[in-house]
Enzyme design. Structure first.
Site, PDB file in Angstrom:
ATOM      1  N   GLY A 206       2.432  -0.647   4.215  1.00 50.04           N
ATOM      2  CA  GLY A 206       1.815  -1.618   3.327  1.00 50.04           C
ATOM      3  C   GLY A 206       2.082  -3.040   3.752  1.00 50.04           C
TER       4      GLY A 206
ATOM      5  N   SER B 237       0.789  -1.235   0.000  1.00 52.51           N
ATOM      6  CA  SER B 237       0.000   0.000   0.000  1.00 52.51           C
ATOM      7  C   SER B 237       0.817   1.277   0.000  1.00 52.51           C
ATOM      8  CB  SER B 237      -0.959   0.010   1.186  1.00 52.51           C
ATOM      9  OG  SER B 237      -2.053  -0.833   0.938  1.00 52.51           O
TER      10      SER B 237
END
Length: 388
Positions: A344, A90
């Site tokens: 992430g 992410s």
């Protein structure tokens, strides 16, 4: 698979290497290292559930120190490669957001444009998702997760293993998401819900506005512009990670997808197209720090647009004191400093990256995303607050 920086084999080898970062940012090598940070990394890998750790620290003067601990491969007991490539998951969202904001600066889109303007008739929910409508969703709402788009990643109901070798078109992912119920009405006051499918949709919007494939948009506008040599957006069918890299691992699962006892499963190789513009990219820790320095230094966005990127909303579900902007997380650190970055989790890797206002940048990565998230966040905080 690609969650935000959320709440967050005995050691067979560990290494520490100080290196000079290349590029135009004026980075210089440093002598010595922070023993407390090294000890923190070693503690994280001590029981073998999190096999390897990598960290790159760029201090306020541009000097870079790269750390590693643990093993890069639980089978061969090889060392973790210094500043090796990892799946950044992410953290990709920061790149997607920057590219979108650049397009806004060029007048190719406006943040309050609706999705419908760029993808007419495409975003129409069906079944449980009947309330989803691209005519009521704006680009800004996609950027700061206030669009109400479904939160889950389609096709991941049984985890990554059944689909690890399958290639997904973003439109296929979007169509599947459009059958899921929205989390709330777009832009509903004070409502926020992290949405990977929202960022996949954003990638389609940016691609249409730029008139070029999204991977090319990110590469030309960000990676090549600031000279990132160890960052890339994998192309169609690219399931591997460039060398050098540690292996990524996950726990074995039962039929319900719950972790079970047993040897770690090597999940280094899989098709990241299931994440798209929400989490497909791969990079080395030092390169993520260069990206953060370039972003904060005005090489990617004008000051006004960077300030807009950092205008945040309440983000329930993140750590206390953390808020979400336009593809960036505002992090209130334990030392009272506010940093900006993202995190992430891709299967096999958990990665966190942020920069403080005076230019200290830290990226930390571990090779199992299912364990010690809180401890990794705590070390990340400590590294950002350190003075060495």
């Amino acid at each position: 698979m690609v969650a935000a920086a959320m709440a967050a084999v005995a050691v067979a080898g560990l290494a520490l290497t100080e290196v000079a970062s290349a590029g135009a940012s004026g980075d210089r090598s440093r002598s010595g290292h922070d023993k407390a940070l090294q000890a923190g990394l070693e503690a994280l890998v001590a029981d073998g559930r999190l096999p390897g750790m990598l960290m790159s620290v760029r201090d306020r003067n541009g000097r870079v120190t790269n750390y590693t601990a643990g093993v890069g491969d639980v089978r061969t007991k090889s060392k973790v490669p210094t500043d090796g490539y990892v799946r950044i998951a992410s953290i990709t969202k920061m790149f997607t957001a920057v590219a979108t904001l650049q397009l806004a600066d060029e007048g190719k889109l406006a943040l309050d444009d609706t999705v419908e303007k760029f993808l007419p008739g495409v975003v129409r929910g069906t079944g449980d998702g009947a309330a989803i409508d691209g005519r009521t969703i704006t680009i800004r709402q996609l950027l700061n997760h206030t669009s109400g788009m479904p939160t889950g990643v389609p096709f991941m109901g049984n985890g990554i293993l059944p689909v690890r070798d399958r290639y997904f078109e973003t439109r296929e992912m979007l169509d599947a998401a459009l059958t899921q119920a929205p989390t709330f009405a777009p832009g509903q006051d004070r409502v926020w819900a992290y949405s990977n499918t929202g960022y996949m949709l954003l990638g389609l919007v940016a691609q249409k506005a730029a008139g070029r494939p999204f991977a090319e948009v990110v590469t030309d506008r960000i990676i090549d512009r600031i000279g990132l040599k160890k960052t890339y957006y994998p192309g169609p069918g690219d399931r591997d990670i460039r060398a050098p890299h540690p292996q990524g691992y996950l726990f074995p699962k039962d039929d319900r997808g719950e972790p079970t006892a047993g040897d770690l499963i090597d999940i280094t190789r899989f098709d990241p197209s299931i994440a798209g513009a929400a989490g497909q990219m791969i990079a080395a820790p030092s390169d993520l720090n260069k990206f953060l320095v370039a972003l904060q230094g005005g090489r990617l966005l004008k000051p006004g647009r960077l300030a807009e990127m950092r205008q945040t909303v309440d983000a329930p579900g993140l750590f206390e004191g953390w808020r979400y902007g336009l593809g960036v997380i505002e992090m209130k650190l334990s030392c009272g400093i506010t940093a900006y970055g993202h995190g992430g989790d891709a299967d096999g890797f958990q990665t966190r990256a942020a920069i403080t206002p005076d230019g200290r940048a830290v990226t930390v990565a571990g090779t199992n995303d299912e364990v010690r998230q809180y401890e990794v966040i705590a070390l990340f905080d400590k590294a950002l607050c350190a003075t060495k």
